[in-house]
Design an enzyme around this catalytic site. Structure first.
Site, PDB file in Angstrom:
ATOM      1  N   HIS A 142     -54.949  83.645  66.218  1.00  0.00           N
ATOM      2  CA  HIS A 142     -55.526  82.349  66.600  1.00  0.00           C
ATOM      3  C   HIS A 142     -56.966  82.448  67.105  1.00  0.00           C
ATOM      4  CE1 HIS A 142     -51.387  80.161  67.034  1.00  0.00           C
ATOM      5  NE2 HIS A 142     -51.461  80.921  65.947  1.00  0.00           N
TER       6      HIS A 142
ATOM      7  N   GLN B  45     -55.231  88.389  62.357  1.00  0.00           N
ATOM      8  CA  GLN B  45     -55.974  87.259  61.797  1.00  0.00           C
ATOM      9  C   GLN B  45     -57.470  87.363  62.067  1.00  0.00           C
ATOM     10  OE1 GLN B  45     -54.101  83.786  63.516  1.00  0.00           O
ATOM     11  NE2 GLN B  45     -52.165  84.161  62.478  1.00  0.00           N
TER      12      GLN B  45
ATOM     13  N   TYR C 171     -56.016  66.549  73.027  1.00  0.00           N
ATOM     14  CA  TYR C 171     -55.142  66.442  71.860  1.00  0.00           C
ATOM     15  C   TYR C 171     -53.777  67.114  72.082  1.00  0.00           C
ATOM     16  CZ  TYR C 171     -58.847  63.944  69.787  1.00  0.00           C
ATOM     17  OH  TYR C 171     -59.782  62.963  69.553  1.00  0.00           O
TER      18      TYR C 171
ATOM     19  N   GLU D  49     -51.683  69.462  62.261  1.00  0.00           N
ATOM     20  CA  GLU D  49     -52.274  68.179  62.629  1.00  0.00           C
ATOM     21  C   GLU D  49     -53.624  67.941  61.994  1.00  0.00           C
ATOM     22  OE1 GLU D  49     -50.515  67.850  67.217  1.00  0.00           O
ATOM     23  OE2 GLU D  49     -52.669  67.677  66.817  1.00  0.00           O
TER      24      GLU D  49
ATOM     25  N   TYR E 109     -41.242  78.751  66.468  1.00  0.00           N
ATOM     26  CA  TYR E 109     -40.736  79.519  65.331  1.00  0.00           C
ATOM     27  C   TYR E 109     -39.278  79.916  65.535  1.00  0.00           C
ATOM     28  CZ  TYR E 109     -45.643  79.800  64.040  1.00  0.00           C
ATOM     29  OH  TYR E 109     -46.937  79.476  63.704  1.00  0.00           O
TER      30      TYR E 109
END
Length: 403
Positions: A174, A109, A277, A267, A288
């Site tokens: 991430h 990513q 949070y 979210e 997963y």
């Protein structure tokens, strides 16, 4: 040049593949025994929108485009994850890659991610971008750099790295990361918690940058907060986030973010300074594997509830508040790109609560970024090896009568 055009109407799309409609709330949630904390925290009523959209490809054959920012003259800066930055005109002319950017780690990513400019770009020619920065021993981390576009627009000059996420990690997942200027010209940066089990808990650690919203001086990278706790980094605005790839200011100047959840649990948040949070202690959805996240908690004292969540997920990336009149009835709606959901998601928000949801372009493509152009059209980037910059307009903008 425009290469093709579609006409799309309120969740029903007409293309060479045929005509279809989808009820996006038909699938059962993965967290089947979980209950929302308040009414319409998830699965808000579906908006019955009859607006017909025209989608025009402005530029194509972009390799996994990730972020974009419109210049004052109407052109777009667009990033491609392998490390290329390009200028694209309204007519679809695509520049050669602009030189001078640091090396990126484009595995997984990673790569070249977001790009932003301030309104004074015409005078300063300054831009900022985020990227996955290679570090020693195969580690990497999110970084933010700034520089100045040369007069001939071929090079970024005087490049400085203003932020380096700590700690670096051996992960290709991430990274975050969206860049948003606030009304005072300070820079919000969103990060991810690098996904791997050994790192994800650092989203709760105030001595690290993982899983945080950061608030920086855009010139120096210095944190612009008094520390939120005795041992906290001054850069931290909020914490306990998983992987934030969407962020935008609303009409009041308030920051909103959307982060990827696990298997269920994407979210929408309105991050407030100093608040927690919850990730990975609380979460909607499941791992997963189908097992609970941690102890399976969705609420805990001292941890904030999301304004809204999706289960199943939409896999959100890129968002913008719509503050224009070109699309009738869309003003102040929140537009979000969906990767796994392959849609443009529109949320209607009233008094900081979601009261309706619509989806457009369902099944069309992975939407990586969403921006509102100066003329009120909606620009999206499609995430693919042959990705595209696409303009969306209502059909009445082409001369037909408004509804």
């Amino acid at each position: 040049m425009y290469t093709w055009m579609w006409l799309i109407s309120g969740g029903i799309a007409l293309s060479s593949a045929g005509l279809w409609a989808q009820d996006f709330n038909a699938r059962a949630p993965h967290g089947s025994e979980q209950q929302p904390a308040f009414a319409q925290q998830t699965r808000a009523p579906q908006i019955q929108d009859q607006t017909k959209l025209v989608a025009e490809v402005i530029a194509q054959d972009l390799e996994h485009p990730w972020g974009m920012s419109q210049l004052p003259d109407g052109r777009w800066l667009v990033t491609e994850r392998p490390g290329r930055l390009r200028l694209i005109t309204a007519a679809g002319q695509v520049s050669e890659p602009i030189q001078g950017l640091p090396v990126v780690d484009a595995r997984g990513q990673g790569g070249l991610l977001d790009v932003v400019v301030k309104p004074d770009f015409t005078q300063t020619r300054q831009l900022w971008w985020s990227y996955a920065e290679p570090r020693s021993s195969g580690n990497n981390a999110t970084a933010v750099a700034t520089g100045y576009l040369s007069a001939d627009e071929r090079t970024v000059e005087k490049v400085r790295v203003i932020f380096q996420q700590q700690p670096a990690w051996d992960s290709t997942l991430h990274f975050g990361s969206r860049l948003v200027f606030d009304s005072e010209g300070r820079l919000f940066v969103t990060t991810g918690e690098r996904s791997v089990r050994a790192a994800r808990g650092l989203a709760q650690d105030l001595t690290t940058h993982l899983g945080k919203v950061l608030y920086l001086d855009p010139q120096s990278g210095a944190g612009m907060n008094p520390p939120i706790a005795a041992n906290a980094l001054a850069e931290i605005w909020s914490y306990g986030h998983r992987n934030i790839q969407a962020a935008a200011l609303d009409q009041t100047g308030q920051l909103w973010t959307v982060e990827h959840g696990p298997r269920g649990g994407d979210e929408l948040n309105q991050p407030q300074r100093g608040l927690n949070y919850g990730w990975p202690i609380i979460s909607y959805g499941t791992e997963y594997t189908g097992f609970d996240v941690g102890k399976g908690l969705t609420a805990h004292e001292g941890m904030e509830q999301p304004v809204y969540y999706w289960d199943p997920v939409i896999a959100p990336s890129g968002m913008s508040f719509y503050d224009h009149d070109l699309f009738t009835g869309w003003r102040h709606s929140l537009l979000i790109g969906a990767l796994g959901g392959q849609a443009l998601v529109r949320l209607v928000i009233d008094n900081n609560r979601v009261v309706g949801e619509a989806r457009y372009l369902q099944g069309w493509s992975r939407i990586r970024d969403v921006e509102v152009a100066q003329d009120g059209s909606v620009m999206v980037l499609t995430d693919a090896k042959n990705g595209a910059l696409v303009r969306l307009r209502p059909d009445y903008a082409l001369g037909t009568k408004k509804p």
